[in-house]
Enzyme design. Structure first.
Site, mmCIF file in Angstrom:
data_model
loop_
_atom_site.group_PDB
_atom_site.id
_atom_site.type_symbol
_atom_site.label_atom_id
_atom_site.label_comp_id
_atom_site.label_asym_id
_atom_site.label_seq_id
_atom_site.Cartn_x
_atom_site.Cartn_y
_atom_site.Cartn_z
ATOM 1 N N GLY A 148 2.366 8.548 5.045
ATOM 2 C CA GLY A 148 2.889 8.501 6.405
ATOM 3 C C GLY A 148 4.247 9.166 6.520
ATOM 4 O O GLY A 148 4.523 9.883 7.495
ATOM 5 N N ALA A 183 0.856 -1.198 0.000
ATOM 6 C CA ALA A 183 0.000 0.000 0.000
ATOM 7 C C ALA A 183 0.889 1.244 0.000
ATOM 8 O O ALA A 183 0.980 1.984 0.979
ATOM 9 C CB ALA A 183 -0.929 -0.016 1.203
ATOM 10 N N THR A 202 0.877 4.219 -1.395
ATOM 11 C CA THR A 202 0.423 5.594 -1.189
ATOM 12 C C THR A 202 0.190 5.873 0.295
ATOM 13 O O THR A 202 0.399 6.988 0.764
ATOM 14 C CB THR A 202 -0.850 5.917 -1.998
ATOM 15 O OG1 THR A 202 -1.980 5.260 -1.451
ATOM 16 C CG2 THR A 202 -0.684 5.510 -3.457
ATOM 17 N N ASP A 203 -0.234 4.856 1.046
ATOM 18 C CA ASP A 203 -0.348 5.009 2.492
ATOM 19 C C ASP A 203 1.025 5.236 3.129
ATOM 20 O O ASP A 203 1.192 6.105 3.987
ATOM 21 C CB ASP A 203 -0.984 3.767 3.106
ATOM 22 C CG ASP A 203 -2.500 3.765 3.036
ATOM 23 O OD1 ASP A 203 -3.100 4.824 3.296
ATOM 24 O OD2 ASP A 203 -3.082 2.722 2.737
ATOM 25 N N VAL A 204 1.991 4.417 2.729
ATOM 26 C CA VAL A 204 3.330 4.532 3.315
ATOM 27 C C VAL A 204 3.947 5.883 2.976
ATOM 28 O O VAL A 204 4.529 6.559 3.837
ATOM 29 C CB VAL A 204 4.223 3.373 2.831
ATOM 30 C CG1 VAL A 204 5.661 3.570 3.289
ATOM 31 C CG2 VAL A 204 3.686 2.037 3.356
#
Length: 400
Positions: A177, A170, A172-174
């Site tokens: 963050g 994932a 784009t989440d990382v």
């Protein structure tokens, strides 16, 4: 070199009221750097990633384990006034609050950035969402897979003739963050000068587009939508995956000198002297001619043989490792890519290690990701000064 016995963020308290991956990953990064991170979850269920498995280690999923080390965990029912009051009291005593509430929900609960700054004018509030707090998509929920599709990332990922593909994690989440951690650190630095708090509005879509750097910029520069390159590079040739005699090899020829050395190692002086391939610009323009010429050359030797030849020639390359191979490497051990912690019963648990290696500071030892509400009593007692009777009263009311 002198060494501080504390981590760089010692003394910084972070309330991580986010869920799933982008926010929790940011909170973990801050915890790895020495911040005190308090994870706030709903009583009963908690962060949904706790249940995203298999695999599980006891009650904890591997997904949850990957982004929640170095935190303490409390449970608060933010649907109750007492729960919101407790969060406000924790925010009053904190430096950073991470959240990914829907903006409408945050306003309704009194947890908007403005409401939190009214509680603590020095607070750094980082709000993470799929599409940000402005624009026509601001109320649309954001999921990594959807954002990979909408951001253009899937359009440039996957086989040249096959369907668009997502990245294997994932991403784009990382990335969001990491951008969140950078923005928070910048605001903490600025707060030391200004004395006031800050609000940060981060969107997965924005971060995904920003992280596509040269490929997205190539579109803005040329107006041409780039085609998928599979395991090749849009602007460098040969810079791609090739089949060898028995497996796969990444060949990463980054300049014309490396090209000449590759041709020497491959015993192909004809390619080195071919006017069509003398510069990277020419190799890109003649990609369709060059790559079919190189494919049988690479297949003529094993990956190990190519590694020896290309290492000797100073040509960048890499075999393709799976996780079993990676974590068995001496380099992985030397850099602490795998760390072992102990669960509350004393059993060893392997986690992914932090990438931070900072001279002059002592980073915290990694700790086991917490069980749901594991530190509720401890945090309410230590941070808010509540006594056992008050905590038990809140528990009976379902607030914690």
């Amino acid at each position: 070199m002198q060494t501080d016995p504390h981590g760089p963020l010692a003394g910084v308290r972070v309330l991580d009221a986010s869920r799933v991956l982008a926010g929790p990953f940011c909170g973990q990064v801050l915890g790895d750097l020495g911040a005190e991170v308090i994870k706030v979850e709903r009583p009963g269920a908690g962060d949904e990633t706790r249940a995203w498995g298999p695999p599980f280690l006891g009650p904890l999923s591997a997904y949850y384990l990957s982004c929640n080390r170095n935190k303490r965990a409390v449970t608060l029912d933010l649907g109750q006034a007492d729960g919101v009051h407790l969060l406000h009291e924790l925010a009053r005593r904190s430096d950073v609050l991470l959240e990914n509430f829907r903006s409408g929900s945050a306003d309704r609960l009194g947890l908007s950035a403005d409401a939190l700054l009214a509680v603590n004018p020095r607070l750094v509030v980082c709000s993470i969402s799929g599409f940000g707090r402005t624009g026509p998509l601001r109320e649309v929920p954001g999921y990594d897979f959807a954002v990979q599709a909408l951001s253009g990332l899937m359009s440039i990922t996957g086989p040249t003739e096959g369907p668009p593909c997502k990245v294997g994690v994932a991403v784009t989440d990382v990335l969001t963050g990491l951008y969140a951690a950078v923005a928070i650190l910048a605001c903490l630095n600025a707060r030391a000068r200004s004395g006031h708090g800050y609000t940060i509005d981060l969107a997965l879509l924005d971060c995904a587009v920003a992280a596509q750097v040269n490929v997205a910029q190539a579109y803005l520069t040329s107006g041409t939508v780039p085609p998928r390159q599979g395991n090749a590079h849009l602007q460098i040739v040969p810079y791609q995956l090739f089949a060898t005699a028995e497996s796969w090899l990444v060949l990463a020829v980054g300049n014309d000198g490396q090209w000449q050395r590759f041709c020497q190692a491959a015993e192909r002086p004809d390619l080195a002297g071919d006017s069509r391939f003398m510069t990277n610009t020419l190799r890109v323009e003649n990609r369709g001619v060059l790559v079919p010429l190189l494919e049988p050359v690479l297949r003529a030797r094993t990956t190990r043989e190519w590694e020896e030849q290309l290492t000797s020639a100073g040509v960048p390359h890499a075999p393709v490792w799976d996780y079993a191979t990676l974590f068995a490497q001496p380099q992985a051990a030397a850099r602490g890519l795998r760390v072992t912690v102990r669960d509350p019963q004393g059993r060893p648990v392997d986690l992914i290690g932090t990438p931070f290696h900072i001279g002059g500071a002592t980073l915290p030892s990694p700790s086991m990701p917490p069980a749901l509400g594991e530190h509720t009593d401890e945090v309410l007692r230590e941070v808010l000064g509540l006594d056992a009777a008050r905590v038990e009263e809140l528990r009976r009311a379902g607030v914690v």
